[in-house]
Scaffold this motif. Structure first.
Motif, PDB file in Angstrom:
ATOM      1  N   ASP A   1      -6.908  -3.424  -0.365  1.00  0.00           N
ATOM      2  CA  ASP A   1      -7.511  -4.767  -0.423  1.00  0.00           C
ATOM      3  C   ASP A   1      -7.003  -5.649   0.719  1.00  0.00           C
ATOM      4  O   ASP A   1      -7.765  -6.439   1.306  1.00  0.00           O
ATOM      5  CB  ASP A   1      -7.186  -5.434  -1.765  1.00  0.00           C
ATOM      6  CG  ASP A   1      -7.892  -4.753  -2.930  1.00  0.00           C
ATOM      7  OD1 ASP A   1      -8.896  -4.047  -2.680  1.00  0.00           O
ATOM      8  OD2 ASP A   1      -7.448  -4.924  -4.085  1.00  0.00           O
TER       9      ASP A   1
ATOM     10  N   GLU B   1      -1.470   1.737  -7.925  1.00  0.00           N
ATOM     11  CA  GLU B   1      -1.668   0.282  -7.898  1.00  0.00           C
ATOM     12  C   GLU B   1      -1.292  -0.283  -6.528  1.00  0.00           C
ATOM     13  O   GLU B   1      -1.972  -1.165  -5.987  1.00  0.00           O
ATOM     14  CB  GLU B   1      -0.839  -0.380  -8.991  1.00  0.00           C
ATOM     15  CG  GLU B   1      -1.351  -0.106 -10.404  1.00  0.00           C
ATOM     16  CD  GLU B   1      -0.426  -0.671 -11.471  1.00  0.00           C
ATOM     17  OE1 GLU B   1       0.673  -1.158 -11.107  1.00  0.00           O
ATOM     18  OE2 GLU B   1      -0.798  -0.634 -12.657  1.00  0.00           O
ATOM     19  N   LYS B   2      -0.192   0.237  -5.954  1.00  0.00           N
ATOM     20  CA  LYS B   2       0.249  -0.230  -4.644  1.00  0.00           C
ATOM     21  C   LYS B   2      -0.781   0.132  -3.575  1.00  0.00           C
ATOM     22  O   LYS B   2      -1.074  -0.670  -2.676  1.00  0.00           O
ATOM     23  CB  LYS B   2       1.607   0.389  -4.308  1.00  0.00           C
ATOM     24  CG  LYS B   2       2.274  -0.214  -3.086  1.00  0.00           C
ATOM     25  CD  LYS B   2       3.605   0.473  -2.786  1.00  0.00           C
ATOM     26  CE  LYS B   2       4.635   0.143  -3.827  1.00  0.00           C
ATOM     27  NZ  LYS B   2       5.983   0.685  -3.444  1.00  0.00           N
TER      28      LYS B   2
ATOM     29  N   LYS C   1      -3.716  -2.288  -3.755  1.00  0.00           N
ATOM     30  CA  LYS C   1      -3.396  -3.594  -3.171  1.00  0.00           C
ATOM     31  C   LYS C   1      -3.407  -3.531  -1.646  1.00  0.00           C
ATOM     32  O   LYS C   1      -3.900  -4.442  -0.979  1.00  0.00           O
ATOM     33  CB  LYS C   1      -2.030  -4.066  -3.669  1.00  0.00           C
ATOM     34  CG  LYS C   1      -2.006  -4.465  -5.144  1.00  0.00           C
ATOM     35  CD  LYS C   1      -0.612  -4.896  -5.563  1.00  0.00           C
ATOM     36  CE  LYS C   1      -0.576  -5.262  -7.040  1.00  0.00           C
ATOM     37  NZ  LYS C   1       0.808  -5.631  -7.479  1.00  0.00           N
TER      38      LYS C   1
END
Length: 450
Positions: A242, A235-236, A239
């Motif tokens: 992005d 997930e990190k 992010k």
């Protein structure tokens, strides 16, 4: 191909291979001919019709069915009451308090935010209060150093440290020392709960308790438990990928460095290599091959503490806090741990009473000054700290004694000549003003005695 693409391609292939194995295994287990034969037999015997047609009950049968349901409900209620009485009242109250607290705060303990909220709530429950000086500007997400001013930690209203600076730099190994009972463990607990501003890029692991006694997990499996971390890292990484599009050139370099570290960590947690690493760590801490296959319930508290320590080393967090890591270890395990931690290249912050251990592991010493409630910082290992401290205390003692002599002489002069002739009274008043200036400028504090 970038690291992100390579990692995603690797995960896709692993998922496809797992799906193929599952399908092959499922097909092998199904007996199609036997299933068809059984369905044909059941159909001939009239089975399955009750799913299509509901049996029509008479009035008396309906009354009897309703009465039976009421009796069953009463019986279940009585049984549940008797079982509740057998429960430990203290554990029940604790569970209810935790559940009520989570419901009231709307906390999900499975998320990072939820875990942080729970840690802060636990500090509050233990009457640990932390304050610090707010700085202007936002903390950079990719920084790896910790620098917070004006930190105060209070335990049940008693200040352990007051208005002090907390400075922890990436790549250093800190030995945390201070008098017994001065609050070192409480301060570490406050840091681990992120009660002060700590960069989100630093994952923290605080080892202060043994691994749970469980029947469903072996020592080796306990060390390798990392599914949650894999999910968080992915997930990190998403992010950061992005954020890369909107970042400037300098920020992109920082983000790329963080992504490299994340993908390196994901490679470490790969099941193909994880078992070898976990086995090596457990062996270093004294576990035999047979012991690695035993469930954690079969171990004493001391050995479960070794399991927790092995898990902390296996996870390799960016910021590792250890409270007395050499407790419960034999000499061979202590020597192995000493060698292992001396190569730790992230942040290590620990309490230990072994001077030899700190000499071989520490790059810095942090001393809790219990007299003045401050954190004092020293470069080098424990022996270097002792020599530096001796030199500093010698200079400080000389300054302190010289100031105290001057003050005593001034007070004595004022006491003797403050009521004499006009000339002597003026001199006494002049000395009094000099004393006031000295006090306002600040005196050298008395060196702390160990």
């Amino acid at each position: 191909m970038s690291r992100a693409q390579a990692y995603n391609e690797k995960r896709r292939k692993q998922a496809e291979a797992a799906l193929e194995r599952e399908l092959e295994t499922a097909c092998d287990k199904i007996d199609f001919e036997g299933t068809v034969a059984q369905d044909t037999k059941d159909s001939a015997m009239g089975k399955g019709e009750e799913e299509l047609f509901e049996k029509k009950l008479t009035k008396e049968e309906k009354k009897a069915l309703a009465k039976a349901k009421r009796d069953a409900k009463k019986k279940d209620k009585k049984g549940s009451k008797s079982n509740l009485k057998d429960l430990d009242e203290e554990e029940e109250k604790k569970d209810e308090d935790v559940a009520a607290g989570l419901a009231e705060l709307n906390i999900d303990p499975n998320t990072e935010e939820g875990k942080l909220e729970l840690a802060l709530e636990e500090l509050s429950r233990q009457n640990i209060v932390v304050t610090y000086e707010n700085k202007k500007g936002q903390l950079h997400a990719n920084t790896r150093d910790i620098n917070v001013s004006g930190v105060t930690v209070a335990f049940h209203g008693k200040h352990l440290i007051e208005e002090t600076d907390l400075v922890i730099n990436y790549g250093n190994r800190y030995g945390f020392i201070g008098p017994n009972g001065s609050g070192k463990s409480t301060i570490m607990k406050a840091i681990a709960a992120r009660s002060i501003p700590i960069p989100s890029s630093l994952d923290i692991y605080f080892l202060d308790s043994e691994y749970a006694a469980r029947d469903d997990i072996t020592a080796l499996q306990a060390v390798m438990e990392s599914n949650d971390e894999v999910k968080q890292l992915e997930e990190k990484a998403a992010k950061l990928n992005d954020a890369m599009a909107e970042a400037d050139e300098e920020q992109q370099a920082d983000i790329q460095a963080n992504l490299e570290a994340i993908y390196d960590r994901l490679d470490q947690l790969d099941a193909a290599t994880a078992e070898a690493r976990a086995t090596s760590i457990l062996h270093g801490l004294g576990f035999t091959t047979t012991m690695m296959g035993m469930t954690t319930r079969e171990f004493s508290g001391g050995w479960r503490m070794r399991v927790s320590l092995a898990r902390a080393l296996f996870l390799e967090p960016e910021f590792l806090l250890l409270d007395e890591p050499t407790n419960h270890l034999d000499m061979d395990a202590v020597l192995w741990l000493e060698e292992y931690l001396s190569n730790w290249n992230k942040i290590l912050f620990f309490v230990c009473h072994s001077q030899d251990f700190m000499n071989n592991v520490c790059t810095n010493i942090v001393r809790l000054d219990a007299t003045y409630k401050k954190l004092r910082y020293y470069s080098g290992n424990y022996d270097t700290y002792v020599q530096t401290r001796r030199d500093q205390d010698m200079v400080q003692w000389r300054q302190y004694e010289a100031e105290q002599r001057d003050i005593a002489e001034i007070k004595d002069f004022i006491a003797r000549f403050g009521h004499g002739t006009v000339k002597m009274v003026r001199q006494a008043q002049s000395r009094e003003k000099l004393l006031q200036k000295k006090l306002e400028a600040g005196l050298t504090p008395k060196p702390e005695e160990e």
